[in-house]
Write an enzyme that holds these catalytic residues in place. Structure first.
Site, PDB file in Angstrom:
ATOM      1  N   SER A 199      53.232  19.077 -12.807  1.00 40.35           N
ATOM      2  CA  SER A 199      52.323  20.109 -11.814  1.00 40.35           C
ATOM      3  C   SER A 199      51.704  20.765 -12.259  1.00 40.35           C
ATOM      4  O   SER A 199      52.202  22.072 -13.170  1.00 40.35           O
ATOM      5  CB  SER A 199      52.979  20.424 -10.526  1.00 40.35           C
ATOM      6  OG  SER A 199      53.114  19.639  -9.240  1.00 40.35           O
ATOM      7  N   LEU A 215       1.299  -1.399  -0.121  1.00 34.63           N
ATOM      8  CA  LEU A 215       0.227   0.223   0.288  1.00 34.63           C
ATOM      9  C   LEU A 215       0.875   1.532   0.007  1.00 34.63           C
ATOM     10  O   LEU A 215       1.633   1.609   0.953  1.00 34.63           O
ATOM     11  CB  LEU A 215      -0.920   0.079   1.087  1.00 34.63           C
ATOM     12  CG  LEU A 215      -1.582  -0.940   1.145  1.00 34.63           C
ATOM     13  CD1 LEU A 215      -2.689  -1.391   2.848  1.00 34.63           C
ATOM     14  CD2 LEU A 215      -2.456  -1.476  -0.255  1.00 34.63           C
ATOM     15  N   ARG A 220       1.439  14.803   7.491  1.00 34.80           N
ATOM     16  CA  ARG A 220       2.353  15.273   8.433  1.00 34.80           C
ATOM     17  C   ARG A 220       3.501  15.080   7.833  1.00 34.80           C
ATOM     18  O   ARG A 220       4.792  15.974   8.611  1.00 34.80           O
ATOM     19  CB  ARG A 220       2.284  14.256   9.126  1.00 34.80           C
ATOM     20  CG  ARG A 220       0.843  14.506   9.967  1.00 34.80           C
ATOM     21  CD  ARG A 220       1.144  13.065  10.965  1.00 34.80           C
ATOM     22  NE  ARG A 220       0.801  12.143  11.251  1.00 34.80           N
ATOM     23  CZ  ARG A 220       1.261  11.678  11.951  1.00 34.80           C
ATOM     24  NH1 ARG A 220       1.525  11.111  13.133  1.00 34.80           N
ATOM     25  NH2 ARG A 220       1.610  10.352  11.364  1.00 34.80           N
ATOM     26  N   GLY A 225      -9.598   4.622   3.216  1.00 32.26           N
ATOM     27  CA  GLY A 225      -8.768   3.779   3.857  1.00 32.26           C
ATOM     28  C   GLY A 225      -8.020   3.034   3.379  1.00 32.26           C
ATOM     29  O   GLY A 225      -8.035   2.418   2.020  1.00 32.26           O
ATOM     30  N   ASN A 228       0.030  -3.852  17.493  1.00 37.01           N
ATOM     31  CA  ASN A 228      -0.899  -4.329  16.060  1.00 37.01           C
ATOM     32  C   ASN A 228       0.216  -3.363  14.776  1.00 37.01           C
ATOM     33  O   ASN A 228       0.493  -2.220  14.762  1.00 37.01           O
ATOM     34  CB  ASN A 228      -1.757  -4.144  15.318  1.00 37.01           C
ATOM     35  CG  ASN A 228      -2.867  -4.463  14.381  1.00 37.01           C
ATOM     36  OD1 ASN A 228      -2.121  -5.159  13.381  1.00 37.01           O
ATOM     37  ND2 ASN A 228      -3.536  -2.936  13.565  1.00 37.01           N
ATOM     38  N   TYR A 249      41.840  17.732 -10.548  1.00 38.75           N
ATOM     39  CA  TYR A 249      41.018  17.169 -11.642  1.00 38.75           C
ATOM     40  C   TYR A 249      40.638  16.427 -12.396  1.00 38.75           C
ATOM     41  O   TYR A 249      41.602  17.047 -13.313  1.00 38.75           O
ATOM     42  CB  TYR A 249      39.735  18.439 -11.795  1.00 38.75           C
ATOM     43  CG  TYR A 249      38.212  17.779 -12.460  1.00 38.75           C
ATOM     44  CD1 TYR A 249      37.074  16.878 -11.626  1.00 38.75           C
ATOM     45  CD2 TYR A 249      38.715  17.714 -13.903  1.00 38.75           C
ATOM     46  CE1 TYR A 249      36.316  16.551 -12.395  1.00 38.75           C
ATOM     47  CE2 TYR A 249      37.317  17.641 -15.244  1.00 38.75           C
ATOM     48  CZ  TYR A 249      36.162  17.329 -13.835  1.00 38.75           C
ATOM     49  OH  TYR A 249      34.670  15.948 -14.539  1.00 38.75           O
ATOM     50  N   ASN A 299      37.781  18.330 -20.189  1.00 38.84           N
ATOM     51  CA  ASN A 299      37.589  17.561 -20.645  1.00 38.84           C
ATOM     52  C   ASN A 299      35.472  18.169 -21.312  1.00 38.84           C
ATOM     53  O   ASN A 299      34.965  17.172 -21.731  1.00 38.84           O
ATOM     54  CB  ASN A 299      36.508  16.546 -19.898  1.00 38.84           C
ATOM     55  CG  ASN A 299      35.571  16.765 -18.287  1.00 38.84           C
ATOM     56  OD1 ASN A 299      36.229  17.619 -17.831  1.00 38.84           O
ATOM     57  ND2 ASN A 299      35.051  16.074 -17.768  1.00 38.84           N
ATOM     58  N   ASN A 304       5.838   8.607   9.011  1.00 38.71           N
ATOM     59  CA  ASN A 304       5.051  10.020   8.925  1.00 38.71           C
ATOM     60  C   ASN A 304       5.384  11.262   8.879  1.00 38.71           C
ATOM     61  O   ASN A 304       4.490  12.138   8.811  1.00 38.71           O
ATOM     62  CB  ASN A 304       3.972   9.523   9.773  1.00 38.71           C
ATOM     63  CG  ASN A 304       2.834   8.284   9.375  1.00 38.71           C
ATOM     64  OD1 ASN A 304       2.751   7.983   8.582  1.00 38.71           O
ATOM     65  ND2 ASN A 304       3.467   7.340  10.446  1.00 38.71           N
TER      66      ASN A 304
END
Length: 447
Positions: free
Chosen positions: A389, A10, A17, A82, A171, A350, A370, A228
């Protein structure tokens, strides 16, 4: 012969909320929507079919399922009347099913496979099985009234007397029954209550009135955690992360501060790997045995091989493959790149859309340029190369095995094997000009 099973999940509620534009079941835990967690929990018992009942923003809910939709039956509850009404929308799909049906909830993601298997086993002895949990704080949950193994009724809190309110067996809403029995029971539920809704819990009273047998089995309270509110979502994320950390430690992964490490739902880490503080894993990550992820690194959709070291402060993005003994250092970002065995990208670089050969060294500040504003292009760097570098490599470019680039170069053409590329403007020194230039600047500042 094992009884075949249909799952009814379900997922029609709005979740007001949550105070969100997203349907409740689309909110993620560990990078995966609540609904998919619930589906995966159910799939652990290999059901013959899975029916998802969507309602609020059903198009969005169904879209969030992606490729899973091919393995599911999707039905809609146009009016939210329901839980029994939601189950009724799935009944035409399971009408001809000769096995059992188990009803789960898209906002209850943590039910364990062994719990579902125990429900199936109990179904061989009882017509109706309800999943419950024992808690020290039963609050407003419905109470399960049992005598021995038999479930006699579910009493809602508002209808409970004082002795019933003292019951701590509550339950969860998860039920199992033969598909034909579930169909008959749900068809008999009415909406003669204050809310005018059809409640699935009413099937217990109906079943007992018809002489059917019912039972309730208990699981750990944490399995029935429903979400919830945002606070409950955060609590569920914490519960998931704590569970993952415990499993990782039990499987031989070392974590110096496990409470600071965040995993995705599908993170795989091999034994004897080391995960330092404040590491975050996005989806799709595999870290092999003996690798080390150093502090404050972020990794997603990547494969990190044995003996590799990543970080600290590294970002490993989708499509990255790091071979054995690779070194990725601080403030390095790698995206959609294959980095060969023993290669090093130690700092401030990078590397995107690239292939780097074995034992190649990438100097600090190197960038594979790139993207040209429209298209992505690939860089290929061979084995045992040395990239000086602050080298800018303007893709698409190939740099051969054992080639070199001089520091500060802008490489726009291929570099042959064994060659050195020097691509920077000639340095000019003007004697005595430094002081004069500073004096001009100082005079401008005063003015």
């Amino acid at each position: 012969m094992p009884m075949s099973t249909a799952l009814i999940i379900l997922a029609a509620g709005q979740g007001t909320r949550m105070n969100s534009d997203l349907p409740k079941v689309m909110h993620p835990i560990a990078g995966l929507p609540l609904l998919i967690h619930a589906i995966q929990a159910g799939r652990s018992i290999e059901p013959d079919m899975t029916i998802v009942v969507a309602g609020h923003d059903a198009d969005l809910v169904e879209e969030s399922l992606g490729d899973l939709t091919r393995k599911l039956h999707l039905v809609r509850q146009m009016d939210q009347l329901g839980t029994a009404h939601a189950v009724a929308q799935a009944l035409p799909v399971v009408k001809a099913h000769r096995g059992d049906s188990i009803v789960l909830y898209g906002d209850t993601p943590f039910i364990k496979p062994e719990t579902l298997l125990r429900m199936k086993e109990a179904r061989s002895r009882f017509d109706l099985v309800v999943l419950g949990f024992k808690t020290a704080n039963p609050g407003r949950y419905g109470r399960l009234v049992t005598v021995g193994d038999e479930l006699k009724s579910i009493v809602e809190y508002k209808d409970a007397n004082e002795s019933e309110k003292a019951i701590t067996f509550c339950n969860s809403g998860v039920v199992a029954a033969a598909s034909s029995v579930l169909s008959d029971l749900v068809g008999s539920v009415d909406n003669k209550n204050a809310s005018g809704e059809y409640y699935l819990t009413d099937i217990v009273e109906i079943a007992i009135s018809r002489g059917l047998s019912a039972t309730a089995i208990a699981c750990d309270e944490s399995e029935t955690m429903g979400i919830n509110t945002r606070e409950e979502l955060a609590a569920a994320e914490t519960a998931f992360q704590n569970g993952m950390r415990s499993r990782m430690l039990a499987n031989g992964v070392s974590m110096t501060a496990p409470e600071t490490v965040h995993f995705s739902h599908d993170t795989v880490v091999g034994r004897d790997a080391v995960i330092e503080q404040f590491v975050v894993f996005g989806p799709g990550v595999t870290v092999e045995t003996g690798a080390r992820i150093r502090a404050f690194s972020h990794v997603e959709e990547a494969h990190i091989s044995c003996g590799a070291v990543v970080g600290p402060y590294a970002r490993i993005r989708p499509g990255t493959e790091l071979a054995e003994d690779v070194r990725i250092g601080n403030f390095v970002e790698v995206k959609n790149a294959l980095v060969g065995k023993g290669a090093k990208v130690n700092h401030l670089s990078y590397i995107g859309d690239a292939g780097i050969g074995e034992k190649t060294n990438i100097g600090a500040g190197t960038i594979t340029c790139n993207f040209d504003g429209v298209m992505k292009h690939r860089t290929s760097i061979g084995k045992n190369a040395f990239i000086g570098s602050n080298t800018m490599i303007v893709s698409p470019v190939s740099i051969g095995d054992e080639a070199m680039t001089a520091s500060g170069s802008v490489i726009v053409r291929d570099v042959p094997e064994g060659a050195i590329a020097i691509a920077r403007s000639e340095q000019m020194n003007r004697s005595g000009l430094a002081g004069k230039f500073l004096n001009v600047l100082k005079s401008r500042k005063k003015n």
